[in-house]
Write a protein that holds these residues in place. Structure first.
Motif, PDB file in Angstrom:
ATOM      1  N   GLU A 108       0.842  -1.193   0.000  1.00  0.00           N
ATOM      2  CA  GLU A 108       0.000   0.000   0.000  1.00  0.00           C
ATOM      3  C   GLU A 108       0.879   1.247   0.000  1.00  0.00           C
ATOM      4  OE1 GLU A 108      -2.736  -0.270   3.271  1.00  0.00           O
ATOM      5  OE2 GLU A 108      -4.067  -1.618   2.158  1.00  0.00           O
ATOM      6  N   TRP A 125       0.276   4.146  -0.927  1.00  0.00           N
ATOM      7  CA  TRP A 125      -0.450   5.379  -0.630  1.00  0.00           C
ATOM      8  C   TRP A 125      -1.051   5.367   0.775  1.00  0.00           C
ATOM      9  CZ3 TRP A 125      -0.013   3.267  -5.399  1.00  0.00           C
ATOM     10  CH2 TRP A 125       0.477   4.093  -6.413  1.00  0.00           C
ATOM     11  N   ALA A 126      -0.541   4.498   1.641  1.00  0.00           N
ATOM     12  CA  ALA A 126      -0.969   4.476   3.034  1.00  0.00           C
ATOM     13  C   ALA A 126      -0.341   5.665   3.770  1.00  0.00           C
ATOM     14  CB  ALA A 126      -0.560   3.164   3.697  1.00  0.00           C
ATOM     15  N   HIS A 180       1.790   9.004  -0.385  1.00  0.00           N
ATOM     16  CA  HIS A 180       0.658   9.585   0.339  1.00  0.00           C
ATOM     17  C   HIS A 180       0.950  11.046   0.674  1.00  0.00           C
ATOM     18  CE1 HIS A 180      -1.986  10.547   3.751  1.00  0.00           C
ATOM     19  NE2 HIS A 180      -2.785   9.565   3.315  1.00  0.00           N
ATOM     20  N   ASN A 223      -3.982   1.780  -4.045  1.00  0.00           N
ATOM     21  CA  ASN A 223      -3.417   0.715  -3.211  1.00  0.00           C
ATOM     22  C   ASN A 223      -3.914  -0.658  -3.658  1.00  0.00           C
ATOM     23  OD1 ASN A 223      -1.758   2.162  -1.413  1.00  0.00           O
ATOM     24  ND2 ASN A 223      -3.514   2.734  -0.143  1.00  0.00           N
ATOM     25  N   TRP A 269      -2.233  -1.648  -6.922  1.00  0.00           N
ATOM     26  CA  TRP A 269      -0.823  -1.978  -6.732  1.00  0.00           C
ATOM     27  C   TRP A 269      -0.660  -3.353  -6.076  1.00  0.00           C
ATOM     28  CZ3 TRP A 269       2.951   0.798  -8.917  1.00  0.00           C
ATOM     29  CH2 TRP A 269       4.268   0.489  -8.578  1.00  0.00           C
ATOM     30  N   SER A 270      -1.410  -3.603  -5.029  1.00  0.00           N
ATOM     31  CA  SER A 270      -1.274  -4.876  -4.305  1.00  0.00           C
ATOM     32  C   SER A 270      -1.730  -6.050  -5.177  1.00  0.00           C
ATOM     33  CB  SER A 270      -2.053  -4.849  -2.994  1.00  0.00           C
ATOM     34  OG  SER A 270      -3.431  -4.640  -3.223  1.00  0.00           O
TER      35      SER A 270
END
Length: 438
Positions: A227, A229-230, A236, A427, A430-431
């Protein structure tokens, strides 16, 4: 942009790469663009594709070509300046006709370089002379050499910021937003300019990766980060700032009407407060200020508003890397121009940029960085190919303009969703891509 548009862009790119991969690349030794040793034995007419439309228009490149011809009298150099460089060249890569020398588009994954470009030499040899060769190395061969390296930061008008009462560099994203709010309240300037319409300037936001964390492995870590963008992750932090600028109405009223060439004058004359770009842009903004009768010294450069252990950090990357087309019929002449331009033209020095030639002193615009103890971060490149594969499979497009344009569109309300929903989608993509690729 909505996710469907992002997906469409990725599919078009995938088809482009597949078509070119099957057209016969230039990865063999016989196709190498070797450095010529005798200028009198090199001949031919070559076409150089360039994003530097300003240098085409003001005669700078013509002047370089005239000096080059004194060394290589039998070589003629022609230039094609492309305003939408990324978009135009991506289309041309479907064919075998994309000039003899060109800047490698950001949209081409590293592992595809041998399909489009001729090898210039081994990494072991060329890395002794040039920085950033690892960014264009496949299988021990180098396919592109940068003319300049560029630090990343905000080009800004110091007079505008001073009028707004801001004299120190912001140390956090919130401080930066507060500074833009002060510019909006106390001056007549537009605090920030996105350059949304031309698109390519927005891709520089991706180059902030590594600045908030001051981590040389920031890009490599994307290969294993599920992730990115976490909260707490660089992407992020970076994308939240872009969103905050636009959502807070601190940018131009209509991003679809922006114009890159005009933006130089806007910032140079104090009609715009700041733009996120590379250090290469400083000299262009100063020239625009001078042409308009303003003080070129008003144009400054500041790092991303975040600190690690009390230090700002600025990622230093190669600007466009120059390559020789795998399909060029005059590879010797093309290589001669590439080498002369990087080593002898003086373009890096004239642009007040970081020369890729090792041992060259820092340019004047970065002296304040040096004095303030800003740390220059060179990103590792060990897992770039893997990150590129995940990026392609996820259809995010980290180096494409659609991705930051999506952030801007969401922020200004022309696309559905919120920043959180965009981050959730990114996210997830991506994952899932990581899982698919294993």
């Amino acid at each position: 942009m909505r996710s469907t548009v992002l997906a469409g862009t990725a599919v078009v790119l995938a088809l482009t790469l597949a078509a070119c991969a099957g057209s016969g690349g230039g990865s063999g030794a016989s196709d190498a663009a070797t450095a010529p040793s005798d200028p009198d034995k090199v001949s031919g007419t070559i076409t150089v594709l360039t994003n530097r439309t300003d240098q085409v228009q003001d005669g700078t490149l013509k002047g370089y070509a005239a000096r080059f011809k004194k060394v290589y009298p039998h070589v003629t150099v022609k230039f094609q300046g492309l305003t939408d460089y990324e978009g135009d060249v991506k289309i041309r890569l479907n064919s075998k006709s994309y000039g003899d020398v060109l800047s490698i588009p950001n949209s081409v994954p590293l592992k595809q370089y041998p399909n489009f470009f001729a090898p210039l030499g081994t990494s072991g040899d060329l890395s002794k002379t040039y920085d950033f060769t690892d960014r264009a190395t496949v299988g021990g061969k180098v396919y592109g050499i940068a003319n300049i390296g560029t630090a990343n930061g905000f080009v800004y008008n110091k007079a505008v910021w001073k009028q707004a009462g801001v004299t120190d560099w912001p140390t956090t994203p919130q401080e930066f937003l507060d500074a833009l709010k002060a510019i909006k309240a106390k001056t007549k300037a537009t605090p920030y300019y996105t350059n949304y319409h031309d698109g390519w300037p927005l891709t520089n936001w991706g180059n902030a990766l590594g600045s908030p964390s001051c981590d040389p492995a920031a890009n490599d870590r994307l290969a294993a980060t599920k992730e990115p963008w976490a909260p707490g992750q660089d992407l992020h932090t970076v994308d939240s700032l872009l969103y905050g600028i636009v959502h807070g109405k601190l940018a131009e009223a209509d991003p679809t009407t922006t114009n890159w060439e005009n933006s130089k004058k806007l910032l140079g004359t104090g009609q715009v407060g700041a733009m996120w770009l590379g250090s290469w842009a400083v000299v262009q903004m100063r020239a625009a200020a001078k042409d308009a009768g303003k003080n070129p010294d008003d144009i400054g450069f500041m790092p991303f508003p975040a600190q690690k252990d009390g230090h700002f950090c600025s990622v230093v990357r190669p600007d466009y890397q120059y390559a020789v087309s795998a399909h060029s019929k005059n590879k010797d002449a093309a290589r001669a121009w590439l080498d002369w331009y990087i080593n002898k033209s003086g373009d890096a020095q004239a642009a007040l940029s970081i020369s890729s030639v090792k041992g060259t002193p820092l340019p004047a615009p970065l002296k304040p960085f040096e004095a303030a103890g800003v740390k220059f971060v060179h990103l590792a490149n060990d897992r770039t190919a893997q990150v590129d594969e995940i990026d392609k499979a996820s259809e995010v497009g980290l180096n494409a303009q659609d991705y930051p344009q999506r952030i801007v569109d969401t922020a200004r309300g022309s696309a559905g969703g919120s920043l959180d929903s965009v981050f959730d989608d990114l996210n997830k993509r991506w994952s899932q891509a990581q899982g698919t690729l294993g």
